[in-house]
Structure formats: structure tokens, C-alpha cells
Design a protein around this motif. Sequence first.
Motif, short mmCIF file in Angstrom:
data_model
loop_
_atom_site.label_atom_id
_atom_site.label_comp_id
_atom_site.label_asym_id
_atom_site.label_seq_id
_atom_site.Cartn_x
_atom_site.Cartn_y
_atom_site.Cartn_z
N GLN A 54 0.82 -1.22 0.00
CA GLN A 54 0.00 0.00 0.00
C GLN A 54 0.85 1.27 0.00
O GLN A 54 0.35 2.35 -0.31
CB GLN A 54 -0.92 0.02 1.23
N CYS A 98 -10.56 0.09 3.75
CA CYS A 98 -9.16 -0.05 3.33
C CYS A 98 -8.64 1.32 2.93
O CYS A 98 -9.34 2.05 2.21
CB CYS A 98 -9.08 -1.01 2.15
N LEU A 99 -7.44 1.67 3.39
CA LEU A 99 -6.89 2.99 3.05
C LEU A 99 -6.65 3.11 1.54
O LEU A 99 -6.55 4.23 1.03
CB LEU A 99 -5.60 3.25 3.82
N HIS A 140 -6.96 -9.34 6.46
CA HIS A 140 -7.05 -8.28 5.45
C HIS A 140 -5.64 -7.83 5.03
O HIS A 140 -5.35 -7.72 3.83
CB HIS A 140 -7.86 -7.11 6.04
N GLU A 141 -4.78 -7.60 6.02
CA GLU A 141 -3.43 -7.10 5.70
C GLU A 141 -2.59 -8.17 5.00
O GLU A 141 -1.83 -7.85 4.09
CB GLU A 141 -2.73 -6.60 6.97
N HIS A 144 -3.19 -8.26 1.39
CA HIS A 144 -2.47 -7.24 0.61
C HIS A 144 -1.11 -7.75 0.13
O HIS A 144 -0.64 -7.34 -0.93
CB HIS A 144 -2.23 -5.98 1.46
NI NI Z 1 -6.45 -2.59 3.10
#
Ligand code: NI
Length: 175
Positions: A54, A98-99, A140-141, A144
Motif C-alpha cells: 500500500q 481499506c486505506l 485483510h493485511e 495485501h
Molecule cells: Ni487494506
Amino acid sequence: MSILKVARMGHPVLRMRGRALEKSEIRHPLFQKLIDDMIETMHEYNGVGLAGPQVHEGVRMFVALLAEDPDSKTDASVIINPEITPLAGSREEGWEGCLSIPDIRGMVPRFTDISVKALDREGRNIELRLKNFPARVAQHETDHLDGVLFFDRMTSMQSLTYLEEYSRFHAKDDD
Ligand code: NI
């Protein structure tokens, strides 16, 4: 420390698989600075987790707030090369954001009880047992790191909502 630019959905870096980190790289001052910058960036944008891809770093690491109580003032955890093992077979739907997908929320099924084997920021082996919301964040992370976004995990798009409508109509369903 610095605030890092967060890649948004559509940026190819979010779809790449991150590479595992060597213990010797983890202790490098530049990598330690990346960790501190990621923690600062996560706090700046009120996130509960932020993964390497990210911030345009294709490596298997994330920072996250993994306390059972999301309002508690715990330090961010640094999780490197995570391996997740579900400890219960069932998944539960819960809200995620999510950012990299700003101002959107959706319901995602996740395991509610997991074990996470990883390295910490000193390169030491750690094993965490996580349940419920922290387990959700870790899944979730970790996704990524494999180029997976939470939209990919949704079994239905019906719950997709903008943040404003989430606050108006759905926040009360939240645990
Ligand atoms: Ni996220």
C-alpha cells in the motif's frame, strides 16, 4: 518520520505478490525507518492496518493495531512474513474498509480465530493467537501481501456502502 503516499485501488502495486524479507534486511536502518513511517502513516489516516504494497513497497510486512478493544491505546504491531493458520473452520461476515479504497465499506467473511506465525521488527520469531476483529485485520493485511483486496473476498456486493451512508445506516450493526 514521514507520512507516506498510499496507493489507491487501480495501482498495479496493489495486485503484486510481495517478496519475503530476510532477517538481515529487517535490521537495516532504512527498513526500520520504513516501519516507523508506515506506523505514522497508518495513524495519520486513522487506519487499523497498513501493508507494504500500500506504500509501494513490494515486501511481505504490515503494521496494524491488533488489540481486542479497537479503542485501546496499544502500540502498533509489526508483522513480517506472516503465515496464517485458521483455528476454527467458520468464517463470520464483518465490515471492512481499506486505506487504498477510501470512503467505502463492505461486509467480508473472515476466520474468527487464527494463529499468525511471523517475524517482529527485530527479526525474532513470534506467534500470535488472534480472534474476531484483530483476526480480521491480520487476514485483510496479509491479503495485501498477495495482491488481494477486500472486494475480492466479498461473497456479495450488496453490502457495499460509502462511508457517509455506512455511518447513517450501518454503523450500529458493527461489533
Ligand atoms: Ni487494506
